[in-house]
Design a protein around this motif. Structure first.
Motif, PDB file in Angstrom:
ATOM      1  N   GLU A 240      81.445 -63.835  88.372  1.00 11.17           N
ATOM      2  CA  GLU A 240      81.691 -65.191  87.873  1.00 11.17           C
ATOM      3  C   GLU A 240      80.996 -65.398  86.534  1.00 11.17           C
ATOM      4  N   LYS A 241      81.310 -66.555  85.917  1.00 13.62           N
ATOM      5  CA  LYS A 241      80.678 -67.007  84.678  1.00 13.62           C
ATOM      6  C   LYS A 241      80.788 -65.960  83.580  1.00 13.62           C
ATOM      7  N   LEU A 242      82.025 -65.574  83.322  1.00 16.60           N
ATOM      8  CA  LEU A 242      82.279 -64.568  82.300  1.00 16.60           C
ATOM      9  C   LEU A 242      83.008 -65.174  81.113  1.00 16.60           C
ATOM     10  N   LYS A 243      82.826 -64.568  79.966  1.00 16.84           N
ATOM     11  CA  LYS A 243      83.560 -64.988  78.775  1.00 16.84           C
ATOM     12  C   LYS A 243      85.027 -64.593  78.902  1.00 16.84           C
ATOM     13  N   ASN A 244      85.835 -65.215  78.111  1.00 18.72           N
ATOM     14  CA  ASN A 244      87.265 -64.922  78.106  1.00 18.72           C
ATOM     15  C   ASN A 244      87.519 -63.730  77.176  1.00 18.72           C
ATOM     16  N   GLU A 245      87.199 -62.521  77.668  1.00 20.95           N
ATOM     17  CA  GLU A 245      87.397 -61.301  76.891  1.00 20.95           C
ATOM     18  C   GLU A 245      87.593 -60.135  77.848  1.00 20.95           C
TER      19      GLU A 245
ATOM     20  N   GLY B  97      81.860 -70.443  81.140  1.00 24.61           N
ATOM     21  CA  GLY B  97      81.422 -70.048  82.459  1.00 24.61           C
ATOM     22  C   GLY B  97      82.460 -70.152  83.542  1.00 24.61           C
ATOM     23  N   GLN B  98      83.711 -70.304  83.206  1.00 20.33           N
ATOM     24  CA  GLN B  98      84.694 -70.527  84.270  1.00 20.33           C
ATOM     25  C   GLN B  98      85.592 -69.332  84.541  1.00 20.33           C
ATOM     26  N   HIS B  99      85.385 -68.193  83.851  1.00 28.05           N
ATOM     27  CA  HIS B  99      86.244 -67.026  84.045  1.00 28.05           C
ATOM     28  C   HIS B  99      85.618 -66.057  85.049  1.00 28.05           C
ATOM     29  N   THR B 100      86.465 -65.366  85.793  1.00 25.70           N
ATOM     30  CA  THR B 100      86.010 -64.458  86.850  1.00 25.70           C
ATOM     31  C   THR B 100      86.748 -63.122  86.787  1.00 25.70           C
ATOM     32  N   ILE B 101      86.149 -62.139  87.438  1.00 24.91           N
ATOM     33  CA  ILE B 101      86.806 -60.856  87.713  1.00 24.91           C
ATOM     34  C   ILE B 101      86.600 -60.582  89.188  1.00 24.91           C
TER      35      ILE B 101
ATOM     36  N   ILE C 284      80.090 -42.654  96.943  1.00 18.90           N
ATOM     37  CA  ILE C 284      79.726 -41.291  97.309  1.00 18.90           C
ATOM     38  C   ILE C 284      80.956 -40.520  97.808  1.00 18.90           C
ATOM     39  N   GLY C 285      81.180 -39.350  97.227  1.00 20.83           N
ATOM     40  CA  GLY C 285      82.297 -38.509  97.622  1.00 20.83           C
ATOM     41  C   GLY C 285      83.571 -38.773  96.844  1.00 20.83           C
ATOM     42  N   TYR C 286      83.523 -39.751  95.905  1.00 21.63           N
ATOM     43  CA  TYR C 286      84.715 -40.114  95.127  1.00 21.63           C
ATOM     44  C   TYR C 286      84.401 -40.026  93.637  1.00 21.63           C
ATOM     45  N   GLN C 287      85.456 -39.822  92.854  1.00 25.81           N
ATOM     46  CA  GLN C 287      85.296 -39.734  91.409  1.00 25.81           C
ATOM     47  C   GLN C 287      84.987 -41.116  90.827  1.00 25.81           C
ATOM     48  N   ILE C 288      84.072 -41.155  89.871  1.00 26.10           N
ATOM     49  CA  ILE C 288      83.723 -42.410  89.201  1.00 26.10           C
ATOM     50  C   ILE C 288      84.907 -42.890  88.366  1.00 26.10           C
ATOM     51  N   LEU C 289      85.223 -44.177  88.469  1.00 25.88           N
ATOM     52  CA  LEU C 289      86.350 -44.752  87.739  1.00 25.88           C
ATOM     53  C   LEU C 289      85.840 -45.755  86.718  1.00 25.88           C
ATOM     54  N   LYS C 290      86.280 -45.603  85.482  1.00 31.38           N
ATOM     55  CA  LYS C 290      85.998 -46.582  84.431  1.00 31.38           C
ATOM     56  C   LYS C 290      87.320 -47.188  83.983  1.00 31.38           C
ATOM     57  N   GLN C 291      87.413 -48.519  84.035  1.00 33.59           N
ATOM     58  CA  GLN C 291      88.692 -49.180  83.770  1.00 33.59           C
ATOM     59  C   GLN C 291      88.470 -50.451  82.953  1.00 33.59           C
ATOM     60  N   LYS C 292      89.248 -50.608  81.897  1.00 33.24           N
ATOM     61  CA  LYS C 292      89.190 -51.812  81.061  1.00 33.24           C
ATOM     62  C   LYS C 292      90.048 -52.901  81.698  1.00 33.24           C
ATOM     63  N   VAL C 293      89.465 -54.079  81.902  1.00 25.01           N
ATOM     64  CA  VAL C 293      90.171 -55.155  82.604  1.00 25.01           C
ATOM     65  C   VAL C 293      89.983 -56.470  81.864  1.00 25.01           C
ATOM     66  N   GLY C 294      90.901 -57.390  82.112  1.00 24.84           N
ATOM     67  CA  GLY C 294      90.780 -58.746  81.607  1.00 24.84           C
ATOM     68  C   GLY C 294      90.253 -59.665  82.694  1.00 24.84           C
ATOM     69  N   VAL C 295      89.965 -60.894  82.320  1.00 25.82           N
ATOM     70  CA  VAL C 295      89.420 -61.858  83.282  1.00 25.82           C
ATOM     71  C   VAL C 295      90.557 -62.530  84.054  1.00 25.82           C
ATOM     72  N   ASP C 296      90.156 -63.198  85.130  1.00 27.66           N
ATOM     73  CA  ASP C 296      91.068 -64.014  85.953  1.00 27.66           C
ATOM     74  C   ASP C 296      92.216 -63.177  86.516  1.00 27.66           C
ATOM     75  N   GLN C 297      91.893 -61.952  86.962  1.00 27.66           N
ATOM     76  CA  GLN C 297      92.877 -61.096  87.611  1.00 27.66           C
ATOM     77  C   GLN C 297      92.385 -60.741  89.013  1.00 27.66           C
TER      78      GLN C 297
END
Length: 425
Positions: A60-65, A19-23, A74-87
């Motif tokens: 908050e409270k995310l796994k380390n993955e 429970g200690q990892h965040t994005i 609204i008015g902008y393109q949807i963005l899908k992005q793969k990210v790591g934690v604690d950034q």
């Protein structure tokens, strides 16, 4: 006992680590300004947030993955992005391209919820079969549509029916503007050759249609949308060659988006053919020019398109009993027949042609007040002019305001002649 104690400590550490990892990060536009109220969601996870006044968000409270963020505004393109934690992320959204298509044809197009049989055809599908033939022939594979061609090649004068209904009862629009002839209600595709090269998409509705513009869509409805602007400067040259010396050449050029708001797109085309039917030649030229202003909430487009055509008459046809013989083969064309020479060979008038020029102008405007409310304005003007020339046998002179004349005491009241009939709008 010591082993149990160590295992308990390790288990407690694992739960603590769980429970200690965040994005966290910020959502910005292309200029670096914060987007307030953007939706930020973690895919396959129930956590969803909206960005704060400074564009920030925090999970908050995310796994380390690794996770996939989906960010929308609204008015902008949807963005899908793969990210790591604690950034500490900085996510920039790209504004959507403004397009007249979504707002201009809304009231003219059928959707999945409409009780109407329809077919949608996009630009890519049209380009695969666009070898210079008129639009009816490019749509010939759609259900309930039958096409015919005076010249037998699909180039020049073409006709079509949908569910047995002719063009006079089919509503045809270009960018929501009626194209049906105001006098006869038909559609003359020969006046706008190679329009398919400037079409973004179209919809064919069969039966009573949804369009409220122009002639009543009792038999069918064809709704066409011209090309959207090119986001980048580009140029294109294409040619094709086929049976009966049929040739198409197209040149296209686009400025791309200038100063984030302006764009110009052009096309020039030439289509020629000898025709399958005797002497059924076609020589056609066309153009398409559009210039537009594309703002965040306002779009204004001025466009003009049209063409010139010179086609040899092939619309008379012959009786079925006359086919096939040496004198009347399948390609026989009776138009322009002048009789026979001294050796019994048929003579035909060389300039038995249709000559026409048409220019279409459209001014289209769209202003979006909110996602639910927008204003569309369309002004149009069409100008056409031309004539057809033909050889006529045994015509009454009085019909043409000509006086009968005397030849060796005999009054001549009929004669062979060449006439031109002007038509214009």
């Amino acid at each position: 006992m010591r082993q149990i104690f160590i295992a308990a400590i390790m288990l407690f550490s694992a739960f603590t680590a769980f429970g200690q990892h965040t994005i966290k990060g910020k959502v910005l536009d292309e200029n670096g300004s914060a987007l307030v109220g953007a939706t930020v969601a973690i895919q396959n996870n129930s956590q969803i947030q909206t960005s704060a006044n400074d564009g920030s968000f925090h999970f908050e409270k995310l796994k380390n993955e690794h996770y996939v963020l989906e960010v929308s505004f609204i008015g902008y393109q949807i963005l899908k992005q793969k990210v790591g934690v604690d950034q500490n992320l900085v996510i920039k959204l790209v504004q959507k391209n403004n397009s007249l298509q979504e707002v201009v044809v809304t009231s003219l197009r059928a959707s999945d919820r409409s009780p109407i049989a329809y077919t949608n055809i996009d630009k890519e599908t049209l380009s695969k079969s666009n070898l210079g033939q008129d639009i009816p022939y490019l749509l010939s594979s759609t259900p309930s549509l039958v096409v015919s061609s005076d010249a037998g090649t699909g180039v020049g004068y073409t006709n079509f029916r949908i569910r047995g209904t002719d063009a006079a009862r089919i509503n045809i629009t270009i960018n929501g503007i009626p194209y049906n002839d105001p006098d006869e209600q038909g559609a003359y595709w020969v006046d706008i050759p190679d329009l398919a090269s400037s079409i973004e998409n179209l919809q064919v509705q069969r039966g009573v249609g949804t369009s409220t513009n122009g002639a009543g869509a009792f038999g069918a409805n064809i709704s066409m949308e011209t090309e959207n602007y090119a986001t980048k400067a580009s140029g294109e040259v294409s040619t094709s060659y086929g049976s009966f010396n049929t040739q198409k050449a197209t040149v296209k050029a686009s400025s791309g988006l200038l100063n984030d708001h302006w764009a110009i797109d052009t096309r020039l085309s030439s289509v020629t053919s000898d025709g399958y039917i005797d002497r059924a030649t076609a020589n056609m030229k066309s153009y398409f020019i559009q210039a537009g202003y594309y703002g965040e909430k306002t779009t204004i487009k001025l466009l003009t398109f049209g063409g010139t055509e010179k086609t040899y008459h092939a619309w008379d046809g012959i009786d079925s009993y006359a086919l096939p013989t040496l004198e009347y083969p399948r390609t026989y064309n009776p138009c322009g027949y002048m009789g026979k020479d001294a050796n019994g060979n048929p003579l035909f008038y060389n300039n038995q042609t249709d000559n026409y020029i048409q220019r279409n102008y459209q001014l289209l405007g769209v202003h979006t007040f909110s996602p639910e409310l927008s204003l569309n304005i369309g002004l149009h003007y069409t100008r056409g002019d031309g004539y057809y020339e033909e050889y006529k046998r045994d015509q009454s002179l009085v019909t043409y305001s000509l006086m009968p004349f005397d030849v060796n005491g005999a009054i001549v009241g009929t004669s062979d002649l060449v006439r031109q009939k002007k038509n214009g709008k």
